[in-house]
Design an enzyme around this catalytic site. Sequence first.
Site, mmCIF file in Angstrom:
data_model
loop_
_atom_site.group_PDB
_atom_site.id
_atom_site.type_symbol
_atom_site.label_atom_id
_atom_site.label_comp_id
_atom_site.label_asym_id
_atom_site.label_seq_id
_atom_site.Cartn_x
_atom_site.Cartn_y
_atom_site.Cartn_z
ATOM 1 N N ARG A 55 0.826 -1.213 0.000
ATOM 2 C CA ARG A 55 0.000 0.000 0.000
ATOM 3 C C ARG A 55 0.853 1.254 0.000
ATOM 4 O O ARG A 55 0.486 2.261 -0.572
ATOM 5 C CB ARG A 55 -0.946 -0.034 1.203
ATOM 6 C CG ARG A 55 -2.137 -0.946 0.974
ATOM 7 C CD ARG A 55 -3.038 -0.965 2.183
ATOM 8 N NE ARG A 55 -2.629 -1.981 3.143
ATOM 9 C CZ ARG A 55 -3.194 -2.183 4.321
ATOM 10 N NH1 ARG A 55 -4.179 -1.433 4.693
ATOM 11 N NH2 ARG A 55 -2.778 -3.140 5.116
ATOM 12 N N TYR B 35 0.470 4.280 -2.580
ATOM 13 C CA TYR B 35 0.248 5.661 -2.138
ATOM 14 C C TYR B 35 1.268 6.604 -2.760
ATOM 15 O O TYR B 35 0.948 7.727 -3.149
ATOM 16 C CB TYR B 35 0.344 5.728 -0.608
ATOM 17 C CG TYR B 35 -0.903 5.292 0.118
ATOM 18 C CD1 TYR B 35 -2.011 4.819 -0.577
ATOM 19 C CD2 TYR B 35 -0.984 5.353 1.497
ATOM 20 C CE1 TYR B 35 -3.142 4.416 0.095
ATOM 21 C CE2 TYR B 35 -2.120 4.955 2.177
ATOM 22 C CZ TYR B 35 -3.193 4.487 1.473
ATOM 23 O OH TYR B 35 -4.316 4.109 2.131
ATOM 24 N N TYR C 51 -12.761 8.642 -1.180
ATOM 25 C CA TYR C 51 -13.995 8.292 -0.467
ATOM 26 C C TYR C 51 -13.833 8.604 1.017
ATOM 27 O O TYR C 51 -12.726 8.612 1.549
ATOM 28 C CB TYR C 51 -14.385 6.833 -0.688
ATOM 29 C CG TYR C 51 -13.284 5.829 -0.474
ATOM 30 C CD1 TYR C 51 -12.541 5.349 -1.533
ATOM 31 C CD2 TYR C 51 -12.995 5.340 0.792
ATOM 32 C CE1 TYR C 51 -11.536 4.420 -1.347
ATOM 33 C CE2 TYR C 51 -11.986 4.405 0.989
ATOM 34 C CZ TYR C 51 -11.257 3.958 -0.085
ATOM 35 O OH TYR C 51 -10.250 3.050 0.105
#
Lengths: 545, 68
Positions: free
Chosen positions: A65, A69, A91
């Site tokens: 991740r 990112y 979101y």
Amino acid sequence: MPPSLTVVGTGFLIAGHSTAEMRSAVESADVLLHLVADEPTRGWLATLNPRHESLYDAYRDGVSRSESYAEMVERMLAPLAKGQRVCAAFYGHPGVFATPGHEAIRRARAVGIQARMLPAVSAEDCLFADLEIDPGQLGCQSYEASYFLLRKRTFDPTSLLVLWQIGGIGVSTFQREPIWNREGLRLLADTLQQHYPADHEVVVYRASGLPVCPPQIDRIPLSGLGDADVSIASTLLVPPRGVPDAKACAVARLGLPQAPVRGRAGTVLARPPAEAKRPGRLTVVGLGYSVAGQVTLQTEALITQAEQLFFLVTDPVSGDWLRDLNPTAESLHRGYREGESGERAVEEMVARIQDAVTAGKEVVAAFTGHPGIFLHMAHEAMAAVRAEGHAARLLPGVSFEDCLIADLGLDPAQQGRSLFEATDLVTRPRTLDTTTALVVLQPGCVGVAHYRPEREAYAPGLRALAEALAHHYPPEHPVWVYEAAHLPIFQPVVHRVPLRRLDRAPVSVVSTLYVPPLMTARRDELMASRLTATLEASRSAKVAV
Amino acid sequence: MSSNVAQFVTALSKNPQAMENFSKDPDGVMEVHDLTDEDKEVLKSGDAERIRSHCGDEGPPGCLVLVV
């Protein structure tokens, strides 16, 4: 127009949680980049700005991740170098559990480009609204579940505990399965049972994100957590084990007859409401801050459609705006009278709301900020109308903490967050986890039980709070005094002071304190090895331990 | 993938009254929209993952992601 970066959030209801200021930023951008949770939200954003591009392809199987990112940050910055105005939409809240927005803003500002984050409805806002919990009542500690397990910490089991990503414990790579580490969940359940009884009721929660589906709210005993219906998007809520007795000396020093507890006893974890038997309904909504800028589409529609609108706001402009939206609008503010007890004022305001609902009307009560967070009256009003057989519901809004996160550039998920109401912190023996960020509500109202018209903090109470914090932090530890901007033409008020000067800091009755972590929690090597063992069966996963 | 379902739920998300009408009378509300029988069946399932998938969901499976 010079290049600029605006990072925004969509909330969790496709278009329904979007705010006016967010939609304006999306529509006016030269480039819209987005990372959203579903196709309807992506499609809706595309209708607002055809120059859009998804960041989702930065997630790839087997890629960490952190690598994903980093790629997102570079893609947000690249158009700025060409002189374009960039809007990046994530979101939920764009600064919560999401580092790319913060990092892109930091780097853009470092080269002199205007960059800002707009607050949005967060996952925690939805949790507080759907479960009808007031985190200000008894305090709330919030951690990412892996981080909670992997670091040695002391936390307060007599306040709320919220653990995020309980379906992905110890896993740092993107997976496509609904739950990423079942054995890690069982390890969490075992660990929590060292602090709570096995039959302690907990809630597994997941916001649905779709208007046609209710949220997942499973109330289960802690002993059943390991086998519960959990996905990577599930959150665990652990209610307090009990209320700690107040410190008599602290209560007496403040001149209070007893330690105040906002809200009714037993409502920390509200039960599902019974079916309404009578016409008339109460809907409690939040307006955010910045007058009309932070109201959600869902809330604005409800305000417009209401047969009776009540409001309680903290700025002088929102009242006129609400009357324009709905001519029935009435302010509840006249319920406050100088020197009167807070309880009396609440009773009067609740009675006005209750009378309108009893008359069979669709009533909306609108409040500044998030209506469920530290708003005793909203919870009381819902309980009162339900007791008469009417329906009531509470919808999320942009909270003061959402604004604080956006304005100060914080991600409360990085090291966890503890939130306490200031009087509670002074009068009860709280265990403070100083390795987390600390948010203190109402530092200007410590020990204040009656309405007072002054804007400045109650000085004896602020002194008591500063002394209480000094038991946990050194004198030079920084404290931010924060006030969200209530009008679009204003900037938020931020003062940074050392703790030793807090009692003389410009704290008002609407200030919030942010206290950064004192240190990083020490790694728990034994727990790390146990967590690694839970991942041995899943060789494709990169472990985070 | 059904773009009509995506448009339908997006319209409901903006309009609480329509959302409420759907919860009381899903068939009646869906009847006036351009939805197939399969679309209607999926929408009535109340299964958020199934509805997302039917909409052609490209989003991450979790609402939250964090580097630990």
